[in-house]
Design a protein around this motif. Structure first.
Motif, PDB file in Angstrom:
ATOM      1  N   ASP A  14       0.858  -1.174   0.000  1.00  0.00           N
ATOM      2  CA  ASP A  14       0.000   0.000   0.000  1.00  0.00           C
ATOM      3  C   ASP A  14       0.897   1.227   0.000  1.00  0.00           C
ATOM      4  O   ASP A  14       2.026   1.188   0.526  1.00  0.00           O
ATOM      5  CB  ASP A  14      -0.914   0.011   1.232  1.00  0.00           C
ATOM      6  N   GLU A  16       1.067   5.664   0.524  1.00  0.00           N
ATOM      7  CA  GLU A  16       0.406   6.896   0.967  1.00  0.00           C
ATOM      8  C   GLU A  16       1.028   8.057   0.210  1.00  0.00           C
ATOM      9  O   GLU A  16       2.255   8.134   0.062  1.00  0.00           O
ATOM     10  CB  GLU A  16       0.554   7.089   2.478  1.00  0.00           C
ATOM     11  N   ALA A 115      -2.475  -5.298  -4.171  1.00  0.00           N
ATOM     12  CA  ALA A 115      -2.951  -4.098  -3.471  1.00  0.00           C
ATOM     13  C   ALA A 115      -4.450  -3.978  -3.684  1.00  0.00           C
ATOM     14  O   ALA A 115      -5.028  -4.654  -4.545  1.00  0.00           O
ATOM     15  CB  ALA A 115      -2.236  -2.852  -3.990  1.00  0.00           C
ATOM     16  N   HIS A 116      -5.088  -3.119  -2.903  1.00  0.00           N
ATOM     17  CA  HIS A 116      -6.523  -2.854  -3.099  1.00  0.00           C
ATOM     18  C   HIS A 116      -6.659  -1.649  -4.019  1.00  0.00           C
ATOM     19  O   HIS A 116      -6.160  -0.560  -3.721  1.00  0.00           O
ATOM     20  CB  HIS A 116      -7.219  -2.575  -1.766  1.00  0.00           C
ATOM     21  N   GLY A 118      -5.102  -1.483  -6.638  1.00  0.00           N
ATOM     22  CA  GLY A 118      -3.721  -1.286  -7.059  1.00  0.00           C
ATOM     23  C   GLY A 118      -3.568  -1.042  -8.546  1.00  0.00           C
ATOM     24  O   GLY A 118      -2.694  -0.274  -8.970  1.00  0.00           O
ATOM     25  N   ASP A 122      -2.168   2.334  -6.985  1.00  0.00           N
ATOM     26  CA  ASP A 122      -0.828   2.113  -6.435  1.00  0.00           C
ATOM     27  C   ASP A 122       0.221   1.786  -7.506  1.00  0.00           C
ATOM     28  O   ASP A 122       1.296   2.408  -7.542  1.00  0.00           O
ATOM     29  CB  ASP A 122      -0.854   0.980  -5.402  1.00  0.00           C
ATOM     30  N   CYS A 209      -0.610   3.088   7.040  1.00  0.00           N
ATOM     31  CA  CYS A 209      -0.304   2.376   5.801  1.00  0.00           C
ATOM     32  C   CYS A 209      -0.071   0.887   6.060  1.00  0.00           C
ATOM     33  O   CYS A 209      -0.557   0.028   5.311  1.00  0.00           O
ATOM     34  CB  CYS A 209       0.937   3.006   5.152  1.00  0.00           C
ATOM     35  N   ASP A 212      -3.214  -1.073   6.542  1.00  0.00           N
ATOM     36  CA  ASP A 212      -3.871  -1.382   5.268  1.00  0.00           C
ATOM     37  C   ASP A 212      -3.268  -2.624   4.619  1.00  0.00           C
ATOM     38  O   ASP A 212      -3.980  -3.450   4.046  1.00  0.00           O
ATOM     39  CB  ASP A 212      -3.745  -0.197   4.314  1.00  0.00           C
ATOM     40  N   VAL A 213      -1.952  -2.748   4.683  1.00  0.00           N
ATOM     41  CA  VAL A 213      -1.287  -3.918   4.097  1.00  0.00           C
ATOM     42  C   VAL A 213      -1.765  -5.196   4.790  1.00  0.00           C
ATOM     43  O   VAL A 213      -2.057  -6.198   4.133  1.00  0.00           O
ATOM     44  CB  VAL A 213       0.247  -3.779   4.191  1.00  0.00           C
ATOM     45  N   ILE A 216      -5.269  -5.993   3.579  1.00  0.00           N
ATOM     46  CA  ILE A 216      -5.293  -6.559   2.228  1.00  0.00           C
ATOM     47  C   ILE A 216      -4.951  -8.045   2.282  1.00  0.00           C
ATOM     48  O   ILE A 216      -5.599  -8.878   1.633  1.00  0.00           O
ATOM     49  CB  ILE A 216      -4.318  -5.794   1.307  1.00  0.00           C
TER      50      ILE A 216
END
Length: 237
Positions: A14, A16, A115-116, A118, A122, A209, A212-213, A216
């Motif tokens: 992820d 930012e 990634a979400h 991604g 991303d 961040c 979030d990883v 996911i």
């Protein structure tokens, strides 16, 4: 199909991002005009270009990456761990460090980046910022000439769409419906700019961040109908 993937070959990530400058006034006159043209459709008549500049972080041409968090599964016998780390600091430096990780440990044909959203955010954002810094793209981000099934990217948003291209689901909502602990317990994306420039608290952004990883990875486990990671299995490295 997702159950056939080897979890140890997936790099979860992820990023930012924030506006490249703290304020609109720091832009050159040329860049101000380009910003006005770039955002005229989104702004309409509701915002001036200056009022809209707080959102500049979502465009790679006007923003920058302040951290990239990554995580991967490691297995030793029956022991499973999820190891997570974050690249941060000066943007070119963190991009080079991320590139080195890809080339040294995740460059094989079996490796995937996950990634979400991604594929829409991303992955292209990282690639664009690398080229802006004159960094040669690593193989996993260089998509030129690749057929769709050759692209080494996994996207949890795309997995949840099941071919429904008009459907968008946030990571927070997806975690809720799949009964995954929500990663959003401190700040959200709209606050990252202020936390970075006003509070100068990059550590807080890194925590956000990294959560979030983890989320996911948990979503992928849930889609595979496997046990979620426990707190004891998540390790910072």
């Amino acid at each position: 199909m997702i159950k056939k993937l080897s979890l140890k070959n997936i790099l979860f990530l992820d990023i930012e991002t924030v506006p490249e400058h703290a304020s609109y006034s720091e832009l050159s006159e040329v860049k101000k005009k380009l910003w006005e043209l770039k955002t005229q459709y989104q702004r309409k008549e509701d915002f001036t270009p200056e009022e809209f500049y707080d959102r500049a972080g979502i465009w790679a041409e006007f923003g920058k990456i302040v951290c990239i968090s990554v995580g991967f599964m490691a297995f030793q016998g029956d022991l499973r761990t999820f190891r997570i780390t974050t690249f941060h600091g000066e943007e070119k430096k963190l991009l080079l460090e991320f590139k080195n990780l890809l080339e040294d440990h995740f460059s094989g044909p079996q490796h995937l980046l996950c990634a979400h959203n991604g594929k829409e955010f991303d992955f292209p954002y990282i690639a664009r910022r690398m080229l802006i810094h004159n960094i040669e793209l690593p193989f996993k981000l260089d998509l030129f000439g690749k057929k769709p099934w050759e692209v080494p990217h996994l996207d949890t948003l795309e997995l949840w769409k099941f071919g429904d291209f008009k459907h968008y689901t946030s990571l927070k909502l997806l975690c809720n419906v799949l009964n995954v602990p929500s990663p959003k317990d401190d700040i959200d994306g709209s606050e990252v700019r202020d936390v970075y420039y006003n509070d100068q608290n990059l550590d807080r952004i890194i925590v956000y961040c990294e959560k979030d990883v983890v989320a996911i990875a948990q979503v992928v486990l849930r889609l595979r109908q496997e046990e979620l990671l426990t707190e004891e299995e998540i390790l910072s490295v």
